[in-house]
Design a protein around this motif. Structure first.
Motif, mmCIF file in Angstrom:
data_model
loop_
_atom_site.group_PDB
_atom_site.id
_atom_site.type_symbol
_atom_site.label_atom_id
_atom_site.label_comp_id
_atom_site.label_asym_id
_atom_site.label_seq_id
_atom_site.Cartn_x
_atom_site.Cartn_y
_atom_site.Cartn_z
ATOM 1 N N GLN A 16 0.837 -1.209 0.000
ATOM 2 C CA GLN A 16 0.000 0.000 0.000
ATOM 3 C C GLN A 16 0.866 1.252 0.000
ATOM 4 O OE1 GLN A 16 -2.618 -0.358 3.385
ATOM 5 N NE2 GLN A 16 -3.678 -2.138 2.542
ATOM 6 N N VAL A 17 1.950 1.223 0.777
ATOM 7 C CA VAL A 17 2.873 2.360 0.822
ATOM 8 C C VAL A 17 3.528 2.565 -0.547
ATOM 9 C CG1 VAL A 17 5.062 3.195 1.795
ATOM 10 C CG2 VAL A 17 3.312 2.224 3.298
ATOM 11 N N LEU B 161 0.936 4.017 -2.945
ATOM 12 C CA LEU B 161 0.670 5.417 -2.643
ATOM 13 C C LEU B 161 1.857 6.291 -3.065
ATOM 14 C CD1 LEU B 161 -1.107 7.628 -1.473
ATOM 15 C CD2 LEU B 161 -0.168 7.091 0.799
ATOM 16 N N THR C 213 1.649 6.771 -6.754
ATOM 17 C CA THR C 213 0.549 7.681 -7.089
ATOM 18 C C THR C 213 0.940 9.124 -6.816
ATOM 19 O OG1 THR C 213 -1.101 5.980 -6.613
ATOM 20 C CG2 THR C 213 -1.868 8.259 -6.583
ATOM 21 N N LEU C 214 1.506 9.387 -5.633
ATOM 22 C CA LEU C 214 1.892 10.752 -5.281
ATOM 23 C C LEU C 214 3.042 11.265 -6.148
ATOM 24 C CD1 LEU C 214 1.619 10.581 -1.386
ATOM 25 C CD2 LEU C 214 0.036 11.692 -2.993
ATOM 26 N N GLY D 2 0.266 15.798 -0.759
ATOM 27 C CA GLY D 2 -0.055 14.539 -0.093
ATOM 28 C C GLY D 2 1.073 14.088 0.813
ATOM 29 N N LEU E 123 0.924 13.637 4.913
ATOM 30 C CA LEU E 123 1.333 12.415 5.606
ATOM 31 C C LEU E 123 2.411 12.702 6.652
ATOM 32 C CD1 LEU E 123 1.440 9.884 2.628
ATOM 33 C CD2 LEU E 123 -0.208 9.926 4.520
#
Length: 191
Positions: free
Chosen positions: A160-161, A164, A167-168, A177, A181
């Motif tokens: 998941q990290v 993400l 994506t970022l 984003g 975080l």
């Protein structure tokens, strides 16, 4: 022509690949690639694009025991000068030698097969490039970091990290984003 690794052996002509004539040591199994022969053959071969991540993984998976002759320094069979060595970082590292006199290449027994498996047999000179070695080292560090994250977070959270992060990284405002975080993480540490 004398074998670079066994002074008692004379090299004999052989064919390594169709169209690629080499000089082989009958005792050690090593081969001498004359630069002109190699370049002529190489120019007729497809030149693969290298994906460093794939290559790094392939290197890590190599199961090759370098022959005892790999530990010996080699003298160029043409000039008698000591050859330069390029380390191939496999689980059991091995070395490819190149003549500073005429750029001929010495491969110990089995090394051609490994280079061919990696797609490096048509680009052996890359192994002697400091910038290319540096790129491989950087890729290896990325893989070590990825493995450490998986180890600390578990595979599910780590994936998941990674997703993400991708994506970022690819979003035009991804830095917002990341900042959010970091803020959440810092608040969690303080609270």
């Amino acid at each position: 022509m004398q074998c670079p690794k066994d002074k008692t052996s004379t090299l004999v002509e052989d064919t390594l690949e169709p169209g690629l004539t080499v000089m082989r040591c009958p005792k050690t199994g090593g081969v001498w690639l004359d630069r002109e022969n190699y370049e002529r053959w190489r120019s007729q071969q497809p030149q693969p694009e290298f994906d460093l991540e794939t290559l790094s993984q392939q290197l890590a998976d190599i199961d090759f025991q370098p022959p005892p002759t790999d530990a010996k320094a080699a003298l160029c069979p043409d000039s008698g000068r000591i050859m330069t060595r390029a380390r191939v970082d496999a689980p059991k590292p091995f070395y490819i030698e190149r003549s500073p006199f005429n750029a001929g290449i010495w491969l110990d027994a089995g090394e051609w097969d490994i280079l061919k498996h990696l797609g490096l047999h048509v680009q052996i000179d890359r192994l002697f490039s400091s910038s290319w070695k540096s790129q491989l080292r950087e890729q290896h560090q990325v893989e070590l970091q990825r493995d450490a994250i998986i180890d600390k977070l578990g595979e599910e959270v780590a994936e998941q990290v990674f997703a993400l992060a991708d994506t970022l990284k690819n979003h035009p405002n991804g830095d917002f984003g990341v900042a959010y975080l970091m803020q959440q993480f810092d608040e969690g540490m303080m609270g």
